[in-house]
Motif scaffolding. Structure first.
Motif, PDB file in Angstrom:
ATOM      1  N   PRO A 116       0.825  -1.208   0.000  1.00 15.49           N
ATOM      2  CA  PRO A 116       0.000   0.000   0.000  1.00 15.49           C
ATOM      3  C   PRO A 116       0.862   1.262   0.000  1.00 15.49           C
ATOM      4  N   ALA A 117       0.340   2.334  -0.561  1.00 19.08           N
ATOM      5  CA  ALA A 117       1.103   3.568  -0.740  1.00 19.08           C
ATOM      6  C   ALA A 117       1.665   4.100   0.574  1.00 19.08           C
ATOM      7  N   GLN A 118       0.930   3.976   1.666  1.00 16.71           N
ATOM      8  CA  GLN A 118       1.417   4.503   2.935  1.00 16.71           C
ATOM      9  C   GLN A 118       2.685   3.787   3.386  1.00 16.71           C
ATOM     10  N   ALA A 119       2.750   2.479   3.180  1.00 20.06           N
ATOM     11  CA  ALA A 119       3.954   1.730   3.545  1.00 20.06           C
ATOM     12  C   ALA A 119       5.137   2.179   2.689  1.00 20.06           C
ATOM     13  N   GLN A 120       4.897   2.426   1.411  1.00 18.07           N
ATOM     14  CA  GLN A 120       5.969   2.873   0.529  1.00 18.07           C
ATOM     15  C   GLN A 120       6.500   4.235   0.963  1.00 18.07           C
ATOM     16  N   GLU A 121       5.599   5.124   1.340  1.00 14.55           N
ATOM     17  CA  GLU A 121       6.007   6.442   1.811  1.00 14.55           C
ATOM     18  C   GLU A 121       6.894   6.324   3.048  1.00 14.55           C
ATOM     19  N   GLU A 122       6.514   5.454   3.965  1.00 20.08           N
ATOM     20  CA  GLU A 122       7.287   5.268   5.193  1.00 20.08           C
ATOM     21  C   GLU A 122       8.645   4.648   4.894  1.00 20.08           C
ATOM     22  N   PHE A 123       8.663   3.663   4.030  1.00 26.37           N
ATOM     23  CA  PHE A 123       9.888   2.945   3.722  1.00 26.37           C
ATOM     24  C   PHE A 123      10.904   3.846   3.041  1.00 26.37           C
ATOM     25  N   PHE A 124      10.466   4.619   2.047  1.00 27.48           N
ATOM     26  CA  PHE A 124      11.383   5.448   1.278  1.00 27.48           C
ATOM     27  C   PHE A 124      11.522   6.865   1.845  1.00 27.48           C
ATOM     28  N   ALA A 125      11.035   7.078   3.058  1.00 30.76           N
ATOM     29  CA  ALA A 125      11.169   8.394   3.677  1.00 30.76           C
ATOM     30  C   ALA A 125      12.636   8.771   3.860  1.00 30.76           C
ATOM     31  N   SER A 126      13.507   7.772   3.999  1.00 34.23           N
ATOM     32  CA  SER A 126      14.941   8.031   4.183  1.00 34.23           C
ATOM     33  C   SER A 126      15.682   8.177   2.862  1.00 34.23           C
ATOM     34  N   GLY A 127      14.995   7.983   1.739  1.00 33.53           N
ATOM     35  CA  GLY A 127      15.620   8.146   0.436  1.00 33.53           C
ATOM     36  C   GLY A 127      15.489   6.916  -0.437  1.00 33.53           C
ATOM     37  N   PRO A 128      15.940   6.999  -1.678  1.00 36.94           N
ATOM     38  CA  PRO A 128      15.750   5.920  -2.653  1.00 36.94           C
ATOM     39  C   PRO A 128      16.654   4.720  -2.447  1.00 36.94           C
ATOM     40  N   ASP A 129      17.643   4.838  -1.551  1.00 40.92           N
ATOM     41  CA  ASP A 129      18.605   3.755  -1.354  1.00 40.92           C
ATOM     42  C   ASP A 129      18.371   2.995  -0.059  1.00 40.92           C
ATOM     43  N   THR A 130      17.140   3.005   0.440  1.00 38.61           N
ATOM     44  CA  THR A 130      16.806   2.271   1.657  1.00 38.61           C
ATOM     45  C   THR A 130      17.099   0.785   1.459  1.00 38.61           C
ATOM     46  N   LEU A 131      17.698   0.153   2.465  1.00 42.35           N
ATOM     47  CA  LEU A 131      18.041  -1.264   2.393  1.00 42.35           C
ATOM     48  C   LEU A 131      17.129  -2.065   3.312  1.00 42.35           C
ATOM     49  N   SER A 132      16.701  -3.220   2.832  1.00 41.21           N
ATOM     50  CA  SER A 132      15.882  -4.103   3.672  1.00 41.21           C
ATOM     51  C   SER A 132      16.276  -5.550   3.449  1.00 41.21           C
ATOM     52  N   SER A 133      16.046  -6.357   4.469  1.00 35.11           N
ATOM     53  CA  SER A 133      16.281  -7.795   4.375  1.00 35.11           C
ATOM     54  C   SER A 133      14.936  -8.508   4.460  1.00 35.11           C
ATOM     55  N   THR A 134      14.955  -9.817   4.236  1.00 40.77           N
ATOM     56  CA  THR A 134      13.716 -10.588   4.330  1.00 40.77           C
ATOM     57  C   THR A 134      13.978 -11.928   4.995  1.00 40.77           C
ATOM     58  N   CYS A 135      12.908 -12.510   5.542  1.00 41.47           N
ATOM     59  CA  CYS A 135      12.910 -13.889   6.063  1.00 41.47           C
ATOM     60  C   CYS A 135      11.546 -14.455   5.682  1.00 41.47           C
ATOM     61  N   LEU A 136      11.477 -15.238   4.634  1.00 42.62           N
ATOM     62  CA  LEU A 136      10.180 -15.577   4.064  1.00 42.62           C
ATOM     63  C   LEU A 136       9.742 -17.020   4.297  1.00 42.62           C
ATOM     64  N   ASN A 137      10.346 -17.696   5.285  1.00 42.90           N
ATOM     65  CA  ASN A 137       9.826 -18.998   5.704  1.00 42.90           C
ATOM     66  C   ASN A 137       8.711 -18.739   6.717  1.00 42.90           C
ATOM     67  N   PRO A 138       7.464 -19.029   6.371  1.00 44.05           N
ATOM     68  CA  PRO A 138       6.346 -18.645   7.241  1.00 44.05           C
ATOM     69  C   PRO A 138       6.231 -19.446   8.529  1.00 44.05           C
ATOM     70  N   MET A 139       7.063 -20.473   8.700  1.00 45.09           N
ATOM     71  CA  MET A 139       6.930 -21.318   9.882  1.00 45.09           C
ATOM     72  C   MET A 139       7.638 -20.725  11.098  1.00 45.09           C
TER      73      MET A 139
END
Length: 330
Positions: A116-139
Motif C-alpha cells: 500500500p502507498a502509505q507503507a511505501q512512503e514510510e519505507f522510502f522516507a529516508s531516500g531511494p537507497d533504503t536497504l531491507s532484508s527478508t525472512c520468508l519462511n512462514p513457519m
C-alpha cells in the motif's frame, strides 16, 4: 507526484524526493563493472567479517545500483527489474556474497512497490537507497489479528544483508488455509541474532531475525499471491511493466542471478590461471581440459540466456497486457 500524507496539523504533507534518474541499463552495468576490482580485493575480508563491509555497502549505494528496484516516484532509475539481475551477474564474477546481497536489496525495493502507498512512503522516507532484508519462511513466527493490524512474534532464519538494512520483511501464515502474508517492520521492531557461520557465502550475513510482540499496521502487509495479479497496486502507482506480472512469477530469479555470476567468475578465474602456461606438453595444451572449459563456459552462457529470456518474456507480455495462463504460471 507523491500521494498526499496527513501531517500533524491534519493537512497534506508532501515529501521532497530525488527526481527519477535516466541512467540506462548499459550505464548501470558499466558502474557495476567498475566495482569489480575493489570487490575482488575485499572478497576474503567480506567472508571473514561475515557481512558486507561498510565500504562496499557505500559503493553499492553511491553507484546507484541499489535504486534499480526503487520505483521512479521515489527516486529510482527508469529501468526495470531485469537490469538488477544483470548487475548481479556482473558483481558475482568478483564477490558472490556482495552480488547476493545487492540482488536482494534491489528486488526488495521493487517488492515494496506492491505494498500500500502509505507503507511505501514510510519505507522510502529516508531516500531511494533504503536497504531491507527478508525472512520468508512462514513457519518461524505468528501474526495475531488485532485492531488496525497484527501483533507479531517469532524467529526467522536466513535474513541476508540484515546488518546493513533498516527494515525487514517476514512471512507468516494467513487466516485462510494456504494463505501467506508478508509483513514489513522497521529496524526498531526486531533484533538480529548472529548465527551465520556457514562454510561459504559467509559475507551475506544471513542471520536470524527475532520479533517480540511487535505491532504491524495493516498498510504494511501484502499478500504475495495476489500482488501483481488480483492486487494491481504496483501497476496503478508506478506503471512499470514488471508490476503487471504476478509477483510469484518473478520471485526467485533474484537468487539465481548471483549464482550465474559466481559461475562466470569461476570460469574467468580458471581461464586466467591458464594464460602463460601454453606450449608443448603444458597444462593449457590439454585437450580434455580445453573441452571441459568450453563446456563450463557454454553452461554459464546457457544459464544466463535462459534467465534473461524468461524474465524478459514475462515483462514484455505484461507490457502488452497479455494474460498469464495457468500453464504459463506452471
Amino acid at each position: 507526484v507523491n500521494p498526499p500524507r496527513s501531517g500533524r496539523s491534519g493537512g497534506p504533507v508532501r515529501r521532497s524526493i530525488d527526481a527519477v534518474t535516466t541512467e540506462t541499463a548499459g550505464e548501470l552495468l558499466g558502474r557495476a563493472a567498475q566495482l569489480l576490482p575493489a570487490l575482488r580485493e575485499r572478497a576474503t575480508r567480506t567472508e571473514q567479517l561475515r557481512q558486507i563491509p561498510p565500504e562496499t555497502v557505500k559503493d553499492l549505494v553511491s553507484s546507484g545500483l541499489v535504486r534499480i528496484g526503487t520505483p521512479a516516484r521515489y527516486g529510482g532509475h527508469a529501468v526495470d527489474i531485469d537490469t538488477g539481475h544483470a548487475v548481479a551477474w556482473e558483481l558475482g564474477r568478483a564477490c558472490g556474497s556482495t552480488a547476493w546481497c545487492c540482488s536482494l536489496w534491489i528486488v526488495h525495493n521493487w517488492w515494496l512497490g506492491h505494498f500500500p502507498a502509505q507503507a511505501q512512503e514510510e519505507f522510502f522516507a529516508s531516500g531511494p537507497d533504503t536497504l531491507s532484508s527478508t525472512c520468508l519462511n512462514p513457519m518461524g513466527g505468528t501474526a495475531t489479528p488485532v485492531s488496525g493490524g497484527f501483533r507479531v512474534s517469532g524467529r526467522w532464519s536466513f535474513s541476508s544483508g540484515c546488518d546493513a538494512s533498516t527494515w525487514t520483511m517476514v512471512a507468516v501464515p494467513g487466516a485462510r488455509t494456504g494463505e501467506l502474508l508478508w509483513l514489513l517492520l522497521p529496524r526498531g521492531d526486531y533484533g538480529i541474532v548472529d548465527t551465520w557461520f556457514a562454510s561459504g557465502m559467509r559475507g551475506t550475513g544471513s542471520n536470524d531475525i527475532v520479533v517480540q510482540e511487535a505491532f504491524v499496521p495493516t498498510h504494511r502487509v501484502v499478500d504475495p499471491d495476489r500482488a501483481g495479479d488480483q492486487d494491481r497496486t504496483g501497476w496503478e502507482l508506478h506503471a512499470r511493466p514488471s508490476y503487471r506480472v504476478p509477483l510469484r512469477l518473478l520471485t526467485g530469479w533474484d537468487l539465481a542471478a548471483p549464482l550465474v555470476g559466481i559461475a562466470q567468475g569461476a570460469v574467468d578465474e580458471f581461464a586466467a590461471r591458464l594464460r602463460g602456461v601454453s606450449g608443448p606438453g603444458r597444462t593449457a595444451e590439454s585437450v580434455p581440459l580445453q573441452l571441459r572449459l568450453a563446456e563450463a563456459s557454454a553452461e554459464v552462457d546457457a544459464a544466463r540466456t535462459l534467465h534473461r529470456h524468461a524474465v524478459r518474456e514475462m515483462i514484455e507480455r505484461a507490457a502488452a497486457a497479455d494474460p498469464f495462463t495457468e500453464r504459463d504460471r506452471a
